[in-house]
Scaffold this motif. Structure first.
Motif, PDB file in Angstrom:
ATOM      1  N   PRO A  15       0.829  -1.202   0.000  1.00 44.85           N
ATOM      2  CA  PRO A  15       0.000   0.000   0.000  1.00 44.85           C
ATOM      3  C   PRO A  15       0.872   1.264   0.000  1.00 44.85           C
ATOM      4  CG  PRO A  15       0.059  -0.952   2.179  1.00 44.85           C
ATOM      5  CD  PRO A  15       0.787  -1.899   1.282  1.00 44.85           C
ATOM      6  N   PRO A  16       0.291   2.379  -0.385  1.00 47.64           N
ATOM      7  CA  PRO A  16       1.053   3.631  -0.335  1.00 47.64           C
ATOM      8  C   PRO A  16       1.517   3.910   1.087  1.00 47.64           C
ATOM      9  CG  PRO A  16      -1.010   3.942  -1.514  1.00 47.64           C
ATOM     10  CD  PRO A  16      -1.042   2.570  -0.935  1.00 47.64           C
ATOM     11  N   LYS A  17       2.698   4.465   1.249  1.00 53.63           N
ATOM     12  CA  LYS A  17       3.269   4.687   2.579  1.00 53.63           C
ATOM     13  C   LYS A  17       2.403   5.614   3.417  1.00 53.63           C
ATOM     14  CE  LYS A  17       8.005   3.579   1.567  1.00 53.63           C
ATOM     15  NZ  LYS A  17       9.400   3.929   1.744  1.00 53.63           N
ATOM     16  N   ALA A  18       1.699   6.525   2.808  1.00 53.19           N
ATOM     17  CA  ALA A  18       0.882   7.485   3.546  1.00 53.19           C
ATOM     18  C   ALA A  18      -0.329   6.808   4.198  1.00 53.19           C
ATOM     19  CB  ALA A  18       0.418   8.600   2.616  1.00 53.19           C
ATOM     20  N   THR A  19      -0.824   5.685   3.643  1.00 56.04           N
ATOM     21  CA  THR A  19      -2.026   5.037   4.181  1.00 56.04           C
ATOM     22  C   THR A  19      -1.717   3.813   5.035  1.00 56.04           C
ATOM     23  OG1 THR A  19      -2.280   3.669   2.200  1.00 56.04           O
ATOM     24  CG2 THR A  19      -3.399   5.813   2.212  1.00 56.04           C
ATOM     25  N   ARG A  20      -0.477   3.507   5.253  1.00 56.91           N
ATOM     26  CA  ARG A  20      -0.122   2.357   6.089  1.00 56.91           C
ATOM     27  C   ARG A  20      -0.417   2.650   7.552  1.00 56.91           C
ATOM     28  NH1 ARG A  20       5.868   0.495   4.115  1.00 56.91           N
ATOM     29  NH2 ARG A  20       5.276  -0.182   2.031  1.00 56.91           N
ATOM     30  N   PHE A  21      -0.465   1.582   8.389  1.00 55.59           N
ATOM     31  CA  PHE A  21      -0.595   1.786   9.827  1.00 55.59           C
ATOM     32  C   PHE A  21       0.620   2.553  10.319  1.00 55.59           C
ATOM     33  CE2 PHE A  21      -3.178  -2.198   9.574  1.00 55.59           C
ATOM     34  CZ  PHE A  21      -4.366  -1.646  10.017  1.00 55.59           C
ATOM     35  N   GLN A  22       0.370   3.530  11.171  1.00 55.08           N
ATOM     36  CA  GLN A  22       1.469   4.334  11.698  1.00 55.08           C
ATOM     37  C   GLN A  22       2.067   3.629  12.904  1.00 55.08           C
ATOM     38  OE1 GLN A  22      -0.334   8.088  12.487  1.00 55.08           O
ATOM     39  NE2 GLN A  22      -0.757   8.500  10.330  1.00 55.08           N
ATOM     40  N   LYS A  23       3.362   3.773  13.090  1.00 57.76           N
ATOM     41  CA  LYS A  23       4.041   3.149  14.224  1.00 57.76           C
ATOM     42  C   LYS A  23       3.534   3.754  15.524  1.00 57.76           C
ATOM     43  CE  LYS A  23       8.268   1.787  11.936  1.00 57.76           C
ATOM     44  NZ  LYS A  23       9.726   1.866  11.930  1.00 57.76           N
ATOM     45  N   ARG A  25       0.616   3.327  16.883  1.00 61.37           N
ATOM     46  CA  ARG A  25      -0.814   3.578  16.887  1.00 61.37           C
ATOM     47  C   ARG A  25      -1.552   2.278  16.582  1.00 61.37           C
ATOM     48  NH1 ARG A  25      -3.895   8.392  13.693  1.00 61.37           N
ATOM     49  NH2 ARG A  25      -5.800   8.252  14.900  1.00 61.37           N
ATOM     50  N   SER A  26      -2.592   1.993  17.341  1.00 60.69           N
ATOM     51  CA  SER A  26      -3.332   0.739  17.188  1.00 60.69           C
ATOM     52  C   SER A  26      -4.080   0.696  15.870  1.00 60.69           C
ATOM     53  CB  SER A  26      -4.316   0.585  18.346  1.00 60.69           C
ATOM     54  OG  SER A  26      -5.156  -0.517  18.123  1.00 60.69           O
ATOM     55  N   GLY A  27      -4.217  -0.489  15.321  1.00 57.80           N
ATOM     56  CA  GLY A  27      -5.014  -0.678  14.120  1.00 57.80           C
ATOM     57  C   GLY A  27      -6.498  -0.652  14.427  1.00 57.80           C
ATOM     58  N   ASN A  28      -6.854  -0.834  15.697  1.00 56.29           N
ATOM     59  CA  ASN A  28      -8.246  -0.785  16.137  1.00 56.29           C
ATOM     60  C   ASN A  28      -8.307   0.154  17.338  1.00 56.29           C
ATOM     61  OD1 ASN A  28     -10.923  -1.294  16.590  1.00 56.29           O
ATOM     62  ND2 ASN A  28     -10.627  -3.357  17.404  1.00 56.29           N
ATOM     63  N   PRO A  29      -8.274   1.472  17.112  1.00 60.46           N
ATOM     64  CA  PRO A  29      -8.132   2.417  18.217  1.00 60.46           C
ATOM     65  C   PRO A  29      -9.302   2.397  19.197  1.00 60.46           C
ATOM     66  CG  PRO A  29      -8.552   3.589  16.168  1.00 60.46           C
ATOM     67  CD  PRO A  29      -8.354   2.142  15.828  1.00 60.46           C
ATOM     68  N   LYS A  30     -10.514   2.137  18.758  1.00 59.81           N
ATOM     69  CA  LYS A  30     -11.649   2.114  19.682  1.00 59.81           C
ATOM     70  C   LYS A  30     -11.713   0.799  20.435  1.00 59.81           C
ATOM     71  CE  LYS A  30     -14.553   5.376  17.239  1.00 59.81           C
ATOM     72  NZ  LYS A  30     -15.847   5.603  16.606  1.00 59.81           N
ATOM     73  N   GLY A  31     -11.199  -0.279  19.875  1.00 54.08           N
ATOM     74  CA  GLY A  31     -11.197  -1.582  20.538  1.00 54.08           C
ATOM     75  C   GLY A  31     -12.580  -2.185  20.623  1.00 54.08           C
ATOM     76  N   ARG A  32     -12.675  -3.264  21.375  1.00 52.66           N
ATOM     77  CA  ARG A  32     -13.954  -3.931  21.558  1.00 52.66           C
ATOM     78  C   ARG A  32     -14.806  -3.117  22.528  1.00 52.66           C
ATOM     79  NH1 ARG A  32     -13.498  -9.596  24.174  1.00 52.66           N
ATOM     80  NH2 ARG A  32     -13.142  -8.318  25.984  1.00 52.66           N
TER      81      ARG A  32
END
Length: 144
Positions: A15-23, A25-32
């Motif tokens: 994927p483009p570097k701008a849209t990748r997961f940032q170091k 930072r969670s991939g699921n910030p709100k969580g369950r």
């Protein structure tokens, strides 16, 4: 554009570097959501709940899991073979950690083998004078 983006090829799995997961930072910030619990968590919470049980003349507060265990063992001790087999299946680690115990218990419920009958026949047909069995002891006690 920088030189890094010119050399980078965007495509499948890249994927483009701008849209990748940032170091960091969670991939699921709100969580369950807090209210969303699994079935196992609900069952565990329910089995840990305390209830009042009357044993004889006194009352005790025990968990529902303990009450189930008490009921299961009491029924098995009274001779209910279904409860006995259920008790053996509940936790194999309780009885040595193998399924051999379950097989032995089911074999014991089926009945004796031919070898067992041979042993019993030999035992009861043996000469009572030769080994001083229980029949001889009763006779001696009566004559004394």
């Amino acid at each position: 554009m920088s030189e890094d983006t010119k050399d980078y090829e965007v495509g499948y799995g890249k994927p483009p570097k701008a849209t990748r997961f940032q170091k960091g930072r969670s991939g699921n910030p709100k969580g369950r959501p807090k209210g969303a619990k699994g079935v196992n968590a609900s069952l565990k919470r329910e089995l840990e709940a305390k209830i009042t049980v009357r044993e004889g003349n006194h009352e005790a507060r025990i968990s529902k899991a303990e009450a189930i265990a008490k009921r299961l063992t009491a029924g098995a001790l009274k001779g209910d073979t279904k409860l006995l087999m259920a008790l053996l299946k509940v936790d194999a680690d309780l009885f040595g950690g193998s399924d051999d115990v379950n097989e032995q218990a089911s074999a014991a419920l089926e009945g004796p083998d031919k070898v067992d009958y041979d042993i019993l026949r030999d035992f009861f047909s043996s000469d009572p004078d030769g080994d001083g069995g229980p029949e001889n002891e009763e006779v001696e006690d009566d004559g004394s």
